[in-house]
Design a protein around this motif. Sequence first.
Motif, PDB file in Angstrom:
ATOM      1  N   GLU A 171     -22.350  65.010  -8.724  1.00  0.00           N
ATOM      2  CA  GLU A 171     -22.510  66.311  -8.072  1.00  0.00           C
ATOM      3  C   GLU A 171     -21.687  67.374  -8.795  1.00  0.00           C
ATOM      4  O   GLU A 171     -22.145  68.504  -8.965  1.00  0.00           O
ATOM      5  CB  GLU A 171     -22.119  66.225  -6.595  1.00  0.00           C
ATOM      6  N   ARG A 172     -20.488  67.011  -9.250  1.00  0.00           N
ATOM      7  CA  ARG A 172     -19.641  67.958  -9.998  1.00  0.00           C
ATOM      8  C   ARG A 172     -20.320  68.354 -11.305  1.00  0.00           C
ATOM      9  O   ARG A 172     -20.137  69.457 -11.808  1.00  0.00           O
ATOM     10  CB  ARG A 172     -18.274  67.323 -10.270  1.00  0.00           C
ATOM     11  N   LEU A 173     -21.147  67.462 -11.849  1.00  0.00           N
ATOM     12  CA  LEU A 173     -21.899  67.752 -13.063  1.00  0.00           C
ATOM     13  C   LEU A 173     -23.116  68.632 -12.782  1.00  0.00           C
ATOM     14  O   LEU A 173     -23.829  69.013 -13.709  1.00  0.00           O
ATOM     15  CB  LEU A 173     -22.350  66.457 -13.744  1.00  0.00           C
ATOM     16  N   GLY A 174     -23.368  68.912 -11.504  1.00  0.00           N
ATOM     17  CA  GLY A 174     -24.462  69.801 -11.145  1.00  0.00           C
ATOM     18  C   GLY A 174     -25.711  69.120 -10.622  1.00  0.00           C
ATOM     19  O   GLY A 174     -26.717  69.785 -10.362  1.00  0.00           O
ATOM     20  N   HIS A 175     -25.682  67.808 -10.459  1.00  0.00           N
ATOM     21  CA  HIS A 175     -26.853  67.100  -9.930  1.00  0.00           C
ATOM     22  C   HIS A 175     -26.932  67.280  -8.418  1.00  0.00           C
ATOM     23  O   HIS A 175     -25.908  67.273  -7.730  1.00  0.00           O
ATOM     24  CB  HIS A 175     -26.785  65.609 -10.270  1.00  0.00           C
ATOM     25  N   PRO A 176     -28.148  67.411  -7.877  1.00  0.00           N
ATOM     26  CA  PRO A 176     -28.289  67.482  -6.418  1.00  0.00           C
ATOM     27  C   PRO A 176     -27.885  66.140  -5.788  1.00  0.00           C
ATOM     28  O   PRO A 176     -27.889  65.099  -6.467  1.00  0.00           O
ATOM     29  CB  PRO A 176     -29.776  67.783  -6.213  1.00  0.00           C
ATOM     30  N   ARG A 232     -14.206  61.179   0.752  1.00  0.00           N
ATOM     31  CA  ARG A 232     -15.014  62.093  -0.067  1.00  0.00           C
ATOM     32  C   ARG A 232     -14.221  63.346  -0.409  1.00  0.00           C
ATOM     33  O   ARG A 232     -14.239  63.815  -1.541  1.00  0.00           O
ATOM     34  CB  ARG A 232     -16.318  62.457   0.631  1.00  0.00           C
ATOM     35  N   ALA A 233     -13.508  63.900   0.567  1.00  0.00           N
ATOM     36  CA  ALA A 233     -12.719  65.111   0.323  1.00  0.00           C
ATOM     37  C   ALA A 233     -11.651  64.858  -0.745  1.00  0.00           C
ATOM     38  O   ALA A 233     -11.444  65.703  -1.623  1.00  0.00           O
ATOM     39  CB  ALA A 233     -12.083  65.601   1.624  1.00  0.00           C
ATOM     40  N   ALA A 234     -10.973  63.716  -0.682  1.00  0.00           N
ATOM     41  CA  ALA A 234      -9.948  63.393  -1.691  1.00  0.00           C
ATOM     42  C   ALA A 234     -10.586  63.263  -3.071  1.00  0.00           C
ATOM     43  O   ALA A 234     -10.042  63.751  -4.071  1.00  0.00           O
ATOM     44  CB  ALA A 234      -9.210  62.111  -1.311  1.00  0.00           C
ATOM     45  N   MET A 235     -11.752  62.621  -3.141  1.00  0.00           N
ATOM     46  CA  MET A 235     -12.448  62.466  -4.421  1.00  0.00           C
ATOM     47  C   MET A 235     -12.936  63.817  -4.948  1.00  0.00           C
ATOM     48  O   MET A 235     -12.846  64.082  -6.153  1.00  0.00           O
ATOM     49  CB  MET A 235     -13.609  61.485  -4.286  1.00  0.00           C
ATOM     50  N   GLU A 236     -13.452  64.654  -4.055  1.00  0.00           N
ATOM     51  CA  GLU A 236     -13.913  65.980  -4.481  1.00  0.00           C
ATOM     52  C   GLU A 236     -12.753  66.832  -4.983  1.00  0.00           C
ATOM     53  O   GLU A 236     -12.896  67.592  -5.939  1.00  0.00           O
ATOM     54  CB  GLU A 236     -14.651  66.679  -3.341  1.00  0.00           C
ATOM     55  N   GLU A 237     -11.599  66.700  -4.336  1.00  0.00           N
ATOM     56  CA  GLU A 237     -10.407  67.427  -4.783  1.00  0.00           C
ATOM     57  C   GLU A 237     -10.034  66.998  -6.200  1.00  0.00           C
ATOM     58  O   GLU A 237      -9.776  67.840  -7.063  1.00  0.00           O
ATOM     59  CB  GLU A 237      -9.249  67.155  -3.816  1.00  0.00           C
ATOM     60  N   LEU A 238     -10.014  65.699  -6.444  1.00  0.00           N
ATOM     61  CA  LEU A 238      -9.706  65.182  -7.777  1.00  0.00           C
ATOM     62  C   LEU A 238     -10.737  65.667  -8.791  1.00  0.00           C
ATOM     63  O   LEU A 238     -10.388  66.193  -9.855  1.00  0.00           O
ATOM     64  CB  LEU A 238      -9.660  63.654  -7.758  1.00  0.00           C
ATOM     65  N   GLY A 275     -12.648  68.214  -8.727  1.00  0.00           N
ATOM     66  CA  GLY A 275     -12.594  69.655  -8.904  1.00  0.00           C
ATOM     67  C   GLY A 275     -11.474  70.130  -9.805  1.00  0.00           C
ATOM     68  O   GLY A 275     -11.495  71.262 -10.289  1.00  0.00           O
ATOM     69  N   ARG A 276     -10.498  69.271 -10.060  1.00  0.00           N
ATOM     70  CA  ARG A 276      -9.374  69.654 -10.923  1.00  0.00           C
ATOM     71  C   ARG A 276      -9.682  69.497 -12.404  1.00  0.00           C
ATOM     72  O   ARG A 276      -8.878  69.902 -13.242  1.00  0.00           O
ATOM     73  CB  ARG A 276      -8.132  68.831 -10.566  1.00  0.00           C
ATOM     74  N   LEU A 277     -10.822  68.895 -12.722  1.00  0.00           N
ATOM     75  CA  LEU A 277     -11.164  68.645 -14.123  1.00  0.00           C
ATOM     76  C   LEU A 277     -12.443  69.366 -14.517  1.00  0.00           C
ATOM     77  O   LEU A 277     -13.351  69.523 -13.701  1.00  0.00           O
ATOM     78  CB  LEU A 277     -11.335  67.139 -14.360  1.00  0.00           C
ATOM     79  N   ASP A 278     -12.509  69.744 -15.785  1.00  0.00           N
ATOM     80  CA  ASP A 278     -13.723  70.289 -16.351  1.00  0.00           C
ATOM     81  C   ASP A 278     -14.811  69.223 -16.218  1.00  0.00           C
ATOM     82  O   ASP A 278     -14.535  68.035 -16.442  1.00  0.00           O
ATOM     83  CB  ASP A 278     -13.458  70.619 -17.833  1.00  0.00           C
ATOM     84  N   ASP A 338      -3.768  58.916  -1.300  1.00  0.00           N
ATOM     85  CA  ASP A 338      -2.804  59.600  -2.163  1.00  0.00           C
ATOM     86  C   ASP A 338      -2.960  59.166  -3.622  1.00  0.00           C
ATOM     87  O   ASP A 338      -2.727  59.966  -4.529  1.00  0.00           O
ATOM     88  CB  ASP A 338      -1.366  59.401  -1.673  1.00  0.00           C
ATOM     89  N   ARG A 339      -3.391  57.951  -3.876  1.00  0.00           N
ATOM     90  CA  ARG A 339      -3.645  57.515  -5.273  1.00  0.00           C
ATOM     91  C   ARG A 339      -4.851  58.247  -5.856  1.00  0.00           C
ATOM     92  O   ARG A 339      -4.868  58.550  -7.045  1.00  0.00           O
ATOM     93  CB  ARG A 339      -3.863  56.003  -5.330  1.00  0.00           C
ATOM     94  N   ILE A 340      -5.846  58.527  -5.023  1.00  0.00           N
ATOM     95  CA  ILE A 340      -6.987  59.321  -5.490  1.00  0.00           C
ATOM     96  C   ILE A 340      -6.494  60.715  -5.866  1.00  0.00           C
ATOM     97  O   ILE A 340      -6.783  61.207  -6.955  1.00  0.00           O
ATOM     98  CB  ILE A 340      -8.090  59.427  -4.411  1.00  0.00           C
ATOM     99  N   ARG A 341      -5.731  61.319  -4.973  1.00  0.00           N
ATOM    100  CA  ARG A 341      -5.250  62.687  -5.199  1.00  0.00           C
ATOM    101  C   ARG A 341      -4.366  62.794  -6.451  1.00  0.00           C
ATOM    102  O   ARG A 341      -4.367  63.823  -7.120  1.00  0.00           O
ATOM    103  CB  ARG A 341      -4.483  63.182  -3.967  1.00  0.00           C
ATOM    104  N   ARG A 342      -3.621  61.738  -6.767  1.00  0.00           N
ATOM    105  CA  ARG A 342      -2.694  61.759  -7.921  1.00  0.00           C
ATOM    106  C   ARG A 342      -3.306  61.224  -9.201  1.00  0.00           C
ATOM    107  O   ARG A 342      -2.646  61.248 -10.238  1.00  0.00           O
ATOM    108  CB  ARG A 342      -1.462  60.909  -7.603  1.00  0.00           C
ATOM    109  N   ALA A 343      -4.519  60.739  -9.177  1.00  0.00           N
ATOM    110  CA  ALA A 343      -5.107  60.032 -10.330  1.00  0.00           C
ATOM    111  C   ALA A 343      -5.158  60.852 -11.606  1.00  0.00           C
ATOM    112  O   ALA A 343      -5.050  60.298 -12.689  1.00  0.00           O
ATOM    113  CB  ALA A 343      -6.494  59.491  -9.976  1.00  0.00           C
ATOM    114  N   ALA A 344      -5.331  62.142 -11.519  1.00  0.00           N
ATOM    115  CA  ALA A 344      -5.445  62.963 -12.739  1.00  0.00           C
ATOM    116  C   ALA A 344      -4.080  63.344 -13.292  1.00  0.00           C
ATOM    117  O   ALA A 344      -3.997  64.014 -14.315  1.00  0.00           O
ATOM    118  CB  ALA A 344      -6.256  64.216 -12.462  1.00  0.00           C
ATOM    119  N   GLY A 345      -3.021  62.875 -12.661  1.00  0.00           N
ATOM    120  CA  GLY A 345      -1.667  63.128 -13.172  1.00  0.00           C
ATOM    121  C   GLY A 345      -1.143  64.402 -12.771  1.00  0.00           C
ATOM    122  O   GLY A 345      -0.919  65.425 -12.877  1.00  0.00           O
TER     123      GLY A 345
END
Length: 175
Positions: A25-30, A122-128, A130-133, A168-175
């Motif tokens: 979805e972040r890549l733009g797919h429906p 889902r919200a935690a994953m979407e937050e993660l 959303g932090r990356l290109d 919290d591990r999902i939220r911190r995964a991107a460092g």
Amino acid sequence: MRGMSDSVRVNRAPVLTLWAAVVAERLGHPPSTALSLASAVAGTAARAKARRLGLAEAPADAGDRPRPPAPQRTLRLLGREIPVAETPGGPLAAEPDGRPARPEAVAAYVARAFGKHLPAVRAAMEELAGRLDPEELNRTGFRLYEAFRPEVPPDVAGWGAKGELHLDRIRRAAG
């Protein structure tokens, strides 16, 4: 969500499925395309693990078996090229026989696996995500999943086992 509700006891397969859908979805797919692609990513990973653990054999040589029709195109998600079938509603992952995968079944599977915790996970994953290109997310997304997926035994005892997914591990995964 803090305390006990900050983790969910779940199998790894639905975690990867939901994560792959969020990335798609972040890549733009429906959503329908994202769910079908996510199911294909999780299925590919599960088959590879089953072979590695000796629970399944490597695919036999095609030999005399008829080959399914070659898909007209593929979409790349989390390091995997997913064959797609074109539908009036957009592309969907193609089943081995070429038919489009059903996103409704994937949505129901994820909903059953996470139950009441689905919105928070889902919200935690979407937050993660959303932090990356988007391009970087697609390139590094599987490694991110490996950083937050539930811990299970690495051998056959871990096959299908549930582990703790810590938000919290999902939220911190991107460092």
